[in-house]
Write a protein that holds these residues in place. Structure first.
Motif, short mmCIF file in Angstrom:
data_model
loop_
_atom_site.label_atom_id
_atom_site.label_comp_id
_atom_site.label_asym_id
_atom_site.label_seq_id
_atom_site.Cartn_x
_atom_site.Cartn_y
_atom_site.Cartn_z
N THR A 121 1.28 -1.39 0.09
CA THR A 121 -0.04 0.20 -0.14
C THR A 121 0.69 1.77 -0.08
OG1 THR A 121 -1.67 -1.28 0.96
CG2 THR A 121 -1.59 1.46 1.39
N SER A 122 2.04 1.38 0.99
CA SER A 122 2.57 2.86 0.92
C SER A 122 2.79 2.22 -0.29
CB SER A 122 3.59 2.24 2.09
OG SER A 122 4.99 0.58 1.85
N GLY A 123 3.61 1.77 -1.33
CA GLY A 123 4.89 2.14 -2.72
C GLY A 123 3.62 2.78 -3.44
N ARG A 124 2.00 2.13 -3.36
CA ARG A 124 1.21 2.44 -4.13
C ARG A 124 0.67 4.10 -4.43
NH1 ARG A 124 -0.96 -2.95 -3.42
NH2 ARG A 124 -2.76 -1.72 -2.00
N THR A 125 0.87 4.09 -3.04
CA THR A 125 0.93 6.00 -2.10
C THR A 125 1.45 6.41 -2.82
OG1 THR A 125 -0.38 4.65 -0.12
CG2 THR A 125 0.31 7.12 -0.15
N TRP A 126 3.36 6.35 -2.84
CA TRP A 126 4.68 6.57 -2.96
C TRP A 126 4.24 7.68 -3.55
CZ3 TRP A 126 8.18 6.61 -6.99
CH2 TRP A 126 9.07 7.36 -6.34
N ALA A 127 3.27 6.36 -5.78
CA ALA A 127 3.47 6.69 -6.92
C ALA A 127 2.37 7.76 -7.25
CB ALA A 127 2.80 5.21 -7.52
N GLY A 128 1.58 7.31 -6.15
CA GLY A 128 0.29 8.36 -6.78
C GLY A 128 0.54 9.51 -5.85
N TRP A 164 2.79 11.28 -9.08
CA TRP A 164 2.01 11.77 -10.21
C TRP A 164 1.81 13.22 -9.46
CZ3 TRP A 164 1.33 12.09 -14.67
CH2 TRP A 164 0.48 12.70 -15.57
N VAL A 165 0.55 13.48 -8.90
CA VAL A 165 0.14 14.80 -8.29
C VAL A 165 1.29 15.38 -8.61
CG1 VAL A 165 -1.56 15.65 -6.72
CG2 VAL A 165 -2.09 12.93 -7.28
N PHE A 166 2.37 15.27 -7.47
CA PHE A 166 3.49 16.64 -7.90
C PHE A 166 3.80 16.38 -9.03
CE2 PHE A 166 7.45 17.65 -8.08
CZ PHE A 166 7.03 18.66 -6.40
N ALA A 167 4.07 15.48 -10.28
CA ALA A 167 4.69 16.00 -11.41
C ALA A 167 3.23 16.83 -11.87
CB ALA A 167 4.66 14.45 -12.01
N ARG A 168 2.40 16.01 -12.09
CA ARG A 168 1.24 16.32 -12.99
C ARG A 168 0.36 18.01 -12.75
NH1 ARG A 168 -4.43 15.11 -11.18
NH2 ARG A 168 -4.08 15.48 -9.63
N ASN A 169 0.74 18.27 -10.83
CA ASN A 169 0.59 20.13 -10.12
C ASN A 169 1.91 20.63 -11.02
OD1 ASN A 169 -1.78 19.15 -9.65
ND2 ASN A 169 -0.95 19.28 -7.59
N ALA A 170 3.09 19.87 -10.99
CA ALA A 170 4.53 20.69 -10.84
C ALA A 170 4.05 21.04 -12.69
CB ALA A 170 5.41 19.82 -11.00
N ILE A 171 3.82 20.41 -13.38
CA ILE A 171 3.64 20.80 -15.22
C ILE A 171 2.25 21.42 -15.12
CG2 ILE A 171 2.65 19.36 -17.40
CD1 ILE A 171 4.36 16.82 -16.41
N LEU A 172 1.43 21.25 -14.54
CA LEU A 172 0.12 22.66 -14.69
C LEU A 172 0.55 24.07 -14.08
CD1 LEU A 172 -2.33 23.06 -15.46
CD2 LEU A 172 -3.24 22.15 -13.16
N ILE A 173 1.22 24.11 -13.45
CA ILE A 173 1.67 25.43 -12.56
C ILE A 173 2.87 25.93 -14.10
CG2 ILE A 173 3.04 26.55 -11.14
CD1 ILE A 173 2.38 24.46 -9.13
N GLY A 174 3.96 25.02 -14.48
CA GLY A 174 4.70 25.79 -15.04
C GLY A 174 4.18 26.13 -16.61
N PHE A 175 2.98 25.44 -16.89
CA PHE A 175 2.40 25.12 -18.21
C PHE A 175 1.76 27.23 -17.92
CE2 PHE A 175 -1.43 25.60 -20.16
CZ PHE A 175 -0.85 25.84 -21.74
N LEU A 176 0.84 26.84 -16.56
CA LEU A 176 0.01 28.37 -17.00
C LEU A 176 0.94 29.15 -15.93
CD1 LEU A 176 -2.58 27.02 -14.06
CD2 LEU A 176 -2.74 28.08 -16.21
N THR A 177 2.51 29.30 -15.57
CA THR A 177 2.72 30.34 -15.58
C THR A 177 3.65 30.26 -16.90
OG1 THR A 177 4.23 29.54 -12.87
CG2 THR A 177 5.22 31.01 -14.37
N VAL A 178 4.11 29.54 -17.78
CA VAL A 178 4.44 30.35 -18.95
C VAL A 178 3.30 31.28 -20.17
CG1 VAL A 178 5.56 29.16 -21.00
CG2 VAL A 178 6.11 28.44 -19.40
N LEU A 179 2.04 30.68 -19.22
CA LEU A 179 1.21 31.38 -19.96
C LEU A 179 0.60 32.46 -20.13
CD1 LEU A 179 -1.52 31.12 -21.90
CD2 LEU A 179 -2.64 30.25 -20.26
N LEU A 180 0.97 32.96 -17.97
CA LEU A 180 0.65 34.16 -17.80
C LEU A 180 2.35 35.10 -18.09
CD1 LEU A 180 -0.12 33.27 -14.54
CD2 LEU A 180 -1.83 34.49 -16.04
#
Length: 440
Positions: free
Chosen positions: A3-10, A13-29
């Motif tokens: 369970t801990s492995g799945r939690t870490w992977a999840g 993934w959420v961190f990477a997704r949010n970083a990409i989204l924030i980066g994209f929004l920053t560049v767009l702004l």
């Protein structure tokens, strides 16, 4: 997997997704903000293994560093309209080599001096009634060594009837010697051996920096600059950083010799005879390269004309300001380089048209400035948009184009003529001044 492995992977993934989204929004702004601020800076050049850099085919944008002009680069890498390599029948071709004064990104394409020359040469006696094409091979930052290679490997393929070398003494001489180049660039340099023969230094092509700039990733970034202000700003910041480093390491800037002239990028050393071995070496290299360019054109029976351009302080509408600058540099006037090149060309039988003195007379007679763009914003922080300094404005291009066209329109002098410059504006002006002095 526990369970801990799945939690870490999840979580990852959420961190990477949010970083990409924030980066994209920053560049767009950032993109939206730069566009709202009116920032635009076309990236016009790309690496070139022959000459260091050249125009980037298809590049376009608005040039706002000085002036305000739409710039488009042709498929051949020229700031010009499209031209076929094969010369059409009944066409008289003039090829113009030069640096940023010839590329002329500061003014509209139909206002630069090469376009003025093309219009005025229509019906010219020297062209024999043929249709006129003036090809603009000017590239910002070029020195004479690069122009020689461009002439040898590319320009002569267009079979020009006339080759014009538009030479800017203010920086073309220092561009030809690595030791004096204020911004050592990824360009070929030359030295002269004991016999006075040219020895090429093309080590720039083997540097890591040049290999990176020649990579696919870098070229994709160049293409992205056509539509992204963020990418344009990135290249802009890089150039500003490079410029500040060059200023910090330039002895003339450190001593205040150029900062007060309002003409960054030009060297005060051109206003006086060579004062160091490096300056004498730069002069020797420059004169040798000009001779070699004339030899290249002679092999194809192409007319060669050396045209020396002006710096703002030479043609300042305020005579007192020019005189004060000459006094500051310890010289009688600011035309040493022009006079030396004119005498050198005359001795070698090279046609030469020196523009600085006639342009100075034109400026003071008409009370206008030929350099500078006073109605535009200072964008580069390099003091370029100052009336009377920097590149030619539209009036400067018009005046220079008229003088060049008037000279070229004469029938070509034969090889037996002893003075190929007898009817140039420069020669007439110097003769008139000498006559006035004798009559006093």
């Amino acid at each position: 997997m526990g369970t801990s492995g799945r939690t870490w992977a999840g979580t990852a993934w959420v961190f990477a997704r949010n970083a990409i989204l924030i980066g994209f929004l920053t560049v767009l702004l950032m993109e939206l903000a730069l566009r709202a601020l009116g920032f635009s800076r076309a990236v016009l050049h790309e690496p070139d293994s022959l000459v260091g850099w050249s125009g980037r085919p298809g590049a376009q944008g608005v040039f706002l560093d000085e002036g305000n002009a739409e710039v488009r680069i042709s498929s051949a890498g020229l700031r010009d309209r499209e031209h076929s390599i094969a010369k059409p029948a009944n066409v008289w071709r003039v090829a113009v080599l030069g640096d940023s004064f010839t590329e002329a990104a500061q003014v509209a394409e139909d206002k630069r001096f090469t376009s003025v020359v093309e219009r005025l040469l229509t019906g010219c006696e020297a062209g024999g009634g043929r249709r006129v094409e003036v090809l603009n091979f000017g590239v910002s930052g070029f020195g004479t060594a690069q122009e020689y290679l461009l002439l040898r490997d590319r320009v002569l393929r267009y079979a020009p009837d006339v080759v014009v070398l538009a030479f800017l003494p203010g920086n073309d001489i220092t561009d030809n010697l690595r030791a004096l180049d204020p911004m050592p660039s990824p360009r070929p340099y030359v030295t002269l051996n004991g016999s006075g023969q040219i020895v090429w230094d093309r080590s720039f092509a083997d540097t890591q920096s040049f290999r990176i700039k020649s990579s696919t990733v870098y070229r994709e970034l160049l293409r992205a600059s056509d539509f992204s202000r963020v990418v344009q700003a990135t290249f802009f910041v890089r150039e500003m950083w490079r410029h500040k480093r060059a200023v910090a390491g330039d002895r003339e800037w450190q001593h205040g010799q150029l900062a007060k002239t309002g003409e960054p990028g030009l060297s005060a050393g051109v206003y006086a005879p060579p004062r160091t071995p490096e300056w004498q070496q730069a002069w020797n290299i420059t004169e040798r390269l000009i001779e070699e360019m004339r030899s290249l054109t002679a092999q194809s029976a192409t007319r060669f004309l050396l045209v020396t351009l002006s710096s703002g302080i030479q043609v300042d509408a305020d005579v007192k300001r020019s005189s004060e600058m000459a006094e500051r540099f310890g010289v009688t006037d600011l035309f040493y380089a022009d006079d030396r090149l004119h005498a050198f060309a005359a001795q070698r039988g090279i046609e030469v048209l020196s523009l600085a003195r006639p342009l100075a007379e034109y400026t003071r007679r008409n009370k206008v400035f030929l350099h500078g763009f006073p109605d535009t914003t200072r964008r580069l922080g390099m003091n370029m948009n100052v009336l009377g300094s920097g590149h030619w404005n539209q009036r400067g291009h018009q005046a220079a184009g008229e003088m060049i066209a008037r000279y070229l329109c004469r029938p070509r002098l034969t090889a037996g003529d002893s003075d190929a410059t007898a009817d140039s504006p420069y020669t007439r002006l110097v003769a008139d001044r000498a006559k006035a002095r004798r009559s006093r």
